[in-house]
Design an enzyme around this catalytic site. Structure first.
Site, mmCIF file in Angstrom:
data_model
loop_
_atom_site.group_PDB
_atom_site.id
_atom_site.type_symbol
_atom_site.label_atom_id
_atom_site.label_comp_id
_atom_site.label_asym_id
_atom_site.label_seq_id
_atom_site.Cartn_x
_atom_site.Cartn_y
_atom_site.Cartn_z
ATOM 1 N N TRP A 1 0.872 -1.286 0.074
ATOM 2 C CA TRP A 1 -0.013 -0.185 0.043
ATOM 3 C C TRP A 1 0.893 1.265 -0.001
ATOM 4 O O TRP A 1 2.000 1.273 0.808
ATOM 5 C CB TRP A 1 -0.732 0.047 1.263
ATOM 6 C CG TRP A 1 -2.098 0.988 1.208
ATOM 7 C CD1 TRP A 1 -2.015 2.185 1.444
ATOM 8 C CD2 TRP A 1 -3.574 0.706 0.864
ATOM 9 N NE1 TRP A 1 -3.198 2.984 1.359
ATOM 10 C CE2 TRP A 1 -4.187 1.737 1.205
ATOM 11 C CE3 TRP A 1 -4.234 -0.471 0.477
ATOM 12 C CZ2 TRP A 1 -5.597 1.718 0.886
ATOM 13 C CZ3 TRP A 1 -5.371 -0.623 0.466
ATOM 14 C CH2 TRP A 1 -6.080 0.608 0.510
ATOM 15 N N GLU B 1 -0.984 -6.283 7.584
ATOM 16 C CA GLU B 1 -0.349 -7.492 7.440
ATOM 17 C C GLU B 1 1.179 -7.594 7.681
ATOM 18 O O GLU B 1 1.582 -8.629 7.674
ATOM 19 C CB GLU B 1 -0.545 -7.691 5.928
ATOM 20 C CG GLU B 1 -2.008 -8.182 5.635
ATOM 21 C CD GLU B 1 -2.703 -7.152 5.620
ATOM 22 O OE1 GLU B 1 -2.430 -5.945 4.879
ATOM 23 O OE2 GLU B 1 -4.037 -7.146 5.988
ATOM 24 N N THR C 1 -11.089 8.332 6.938
ATOM 25 C CA THR C 1 -11.490 7.163 7.699
ATOM 26 C C THR C 1 -10.883 6.794 8.870
ATOM 27 O O THR C 1 -9.511 7.346 9.033
ATOM 28 C CB THR C 1 -11.509 5.864 6.875
ATOM 29 O OG1 THR C 1 -10.173 5.348 6.843
ATOM 30 C CG2 THR C 1 -11.883 6.231 5.502
ATOM 31 N N ARG D 1 9.919 11.797 3.787
ATOM 32 C CA ARG D 1 10.712 10.817 4.761
ATOM 33 C C ARG D 1 11.198 9.448 3.987
ATOM 34 O O ARG D 1 11.351 8.483 4.691
ATOM 35 C CB ARG D 1 9.973 10.665 6.055
ATOM 36 C CG ARG D 1 9.753 11.735 6.826
ATOM 37 C CD ARG D 1 8.501 11.831 7.807
ATOM 38 N NE ARG D 1 8.252 13.030 8.649
ATOM 39 C CZ ARG D 1 8.009 14.226 7.860
ATOM 40 N NH1 ARG D 1 7.566 14.489 7.043
ATOM 41 N NH2 ARG D 1 7.879 15.235 8.788
ATOM 42 N N SER E 1 0.017 -2.248 5.645
ATOM 43 C CA SER E 1 0.665 -2.288 6.540
ATOM 44 C C SER E 1 0.100 -3.176 8.023
ATOM 45 O O SER E 1 0.716 -3.731 8.668
ATOM 46 C CB SER E 1 0.883 -0.912 7.387
ATOM 47 O OG SER E 1 1.524 0.168 6.733
ATOM 48 N N VAL F 1 1.414 4.448 6.220
ATOM 49 C CA VAL F 1 0.009 4.844 6.280
ATOM 50 C C VAL F 1 -0.164 6.251 6.527
ATOM 51 O O VAL F 1 0.301 6.934 7.192
ATOM 52 C CB VAL F 1 -0.343 4.067 8.036
ATOM 53 C CG1 VAL F 1 -1.910 4.069 7.806
ATOM 54 C CG2 VAL F 1 0.243 2.606 8.190
ATOM 55 N N HIS G 1 -9.602 4.249 9.641
ATOM 56 C CA HIS G 1 -8.638 3.335 9.273
ATOM 57 C C HIS G 1 -7.221 3.397 9.626
ATOM 58 O O HIS G 1 -6.461 2.578 10.218
ATOM 59 C CB HIS G 1 -8.520 3.099 7.757
ATOM 60 C CG HIS G 1 -9.234 1.896 7.043
ATOM 61 N ND1 HIS G 1 -10.665 1.877 6.564
ATOM 62 C CD2 HIS G 1 -9.056 0.396 6.937
ATOM 63 C CE1 HIS G 1 -11.171 1.027 6.293
ATOM 64 N NE2 HIS G 1 -10.195 0.025 6.445
HETATM 65 C C1 DLZ Z 1 -7.403 -0.119 3.931
HETATM 66 C C2 DLZ Z 1 -6.065 0.722 4.200
HETATM 67 C C3 DLZ Z 1 -6.203 2.251 4.285
HETATM 68 C C4 DLZ Z 1 -7.289 2.896 4.171
HETATM 69 N N1 DLZ Z 1 -4.876 2.803 4.246
HETATM 70 C C5 DLZ Z 1 -3.828 2.209 4.183
HETATM 71 C C6 DLZ Z 1 -2.578 2.996 4.271
HETATM 72 O O1 DLZ Z 1 -2.335 4.156 4.141
HETATM 73 N N2 DLZ Z 1 -1.422 2.195 4.350
HETATM 74 C C7 DLZ Z 1 -1.387 0.904 4.470
HETATM 75 O O2 DLZ Z 1 -0.217 0.206 4.399
HETATM 76 N N3 DLZ Z 1 -2.313 0.127 4.203
HETATM 77 C C8 DLZ Z 1 -3.690 0.783 4.092
HETATM 78 N N4 DLZ Z 1 -4.840 0.134 4.221
HETATM 79 C C9 DLZ Z 1 -4.443 -1.428 4.007
HETATM 80 C C10 DLZ Z 1 -4.616 -2.147 5.198
HETATM 81 O O3 DLZ Z 1 -3.216 -2.026 6.032
HETATM 82 C C11 DLZ Z 1 -4.776 -3.868 5.209
HETATM 83 O O4 DLZ Z 1 -4.065 -4.162 4.117
HETATM 84 C C12 DLZ Z 1 -6.014 -3.975 4.783
HETATM 85 O O5 DLZ Z 1 -7.064 -3.133 5.960
HETATM 86 C C13 DLZ Z 1 -6.502 -5.553 4.534
HETATM 87 O O6 DLZ Z 1 -6.280 -6.130 5.864
#
Ligand code: DLZ
Length: 162
Positions: free
Chosen positions: A29, A65, A93, A134, A63, A88, A95
């Site tokens: 991600w 996972e 949200t 960063r 992240s 992240v 999240h």
């Molecule tokens: C769902 C999600 C969101 C909204 N944002 C990020 C992010 O900014 N960085 C990141 O590494 N992962 C994000 N994810 C995905 C979650 O880490 C995860 O892969 C999903 O919720 C599936 O478990």
């Protein structure tokens, strides 16, 4: 208080990593950012003596996972340290909070459950630009910082095993 450069360290203070084996788990991600973190981590490990065959890289979707991916790596091989890399970015949200708390607690737990260091190389930023700054930008590269921490912690553990 100014933001420190994540790549700023005294190279002379870093132990040689020539006989160490590292795992790196990287979240896909925000892949443009995490690829830059990965490049920085590998470059720094190799700069301090780690060899290509002693750096094992595995990818996970996000992240959240990273914790299980890092555990898989620790189970898979006799590693001196595992580096967890992710990015992240805060959105509209909840999240952001859930993912950051989940991965921070997960990696903390791995540090306590396994007798090797698991390094928290996760950028948690308000904006994409802050993350880019960063990940090889004006504030250095958190991948470099994570690699230095991994070498130092692996060396610390070895110093206690004598
Ligand atoms: C769902 C999600 C969101 C909204 N944002 C990020 C992010 O900014 N960085 C990141 O590494 N992962 C994000 N994810 C995905 C979650 O880490 C995860 O892969 C999903 O919720 C599936 O478990």
């Amino acid at each position: 208080m100014g933001t420190s450069n994540l790549s700023a360290y005294d190279p002379g203070s870093i132990p040689n990593a020539g006989n160490m084996k590292f795992g790196i788990v990287v979240a896909d991600w925000n892949a443009d950012v995490t690829t830059a973190l990965l490049d920085g981590a590998i470059r720094t490990l190799e700069k301090h003596g780690a060899t290509e065959e002693n750096i094992v890289v595995k990818h996970v979707p996000g992240s959240f996972e990273l914790t299980l991916g890092a555990q898989f790596l620790a189970e898979y091989d006799d590693l001196d340290a595992v580096i967890c890399l992710g990015c992240v970015i805060q959105g509209e949200t909840p999240h952001f909070t859930f993912i950051c708390q989940g991965v921070a607690q997960g990696i903390t737990q791995l540090n306590l459950d396994y007798n090797i260091p698991f390094i928290f190389g996760v950028l948690t930023t308000g904006t994409k630009q802050q993350a880019i700054d960063r990940a090889g930008g004006k504030h250095g590269n958190k991948g470099d910082e994570a690699a230095v921490s991994a070498i130092k912690m692996a060396a610390l553990q070895r110093s206690m095993e004598k």
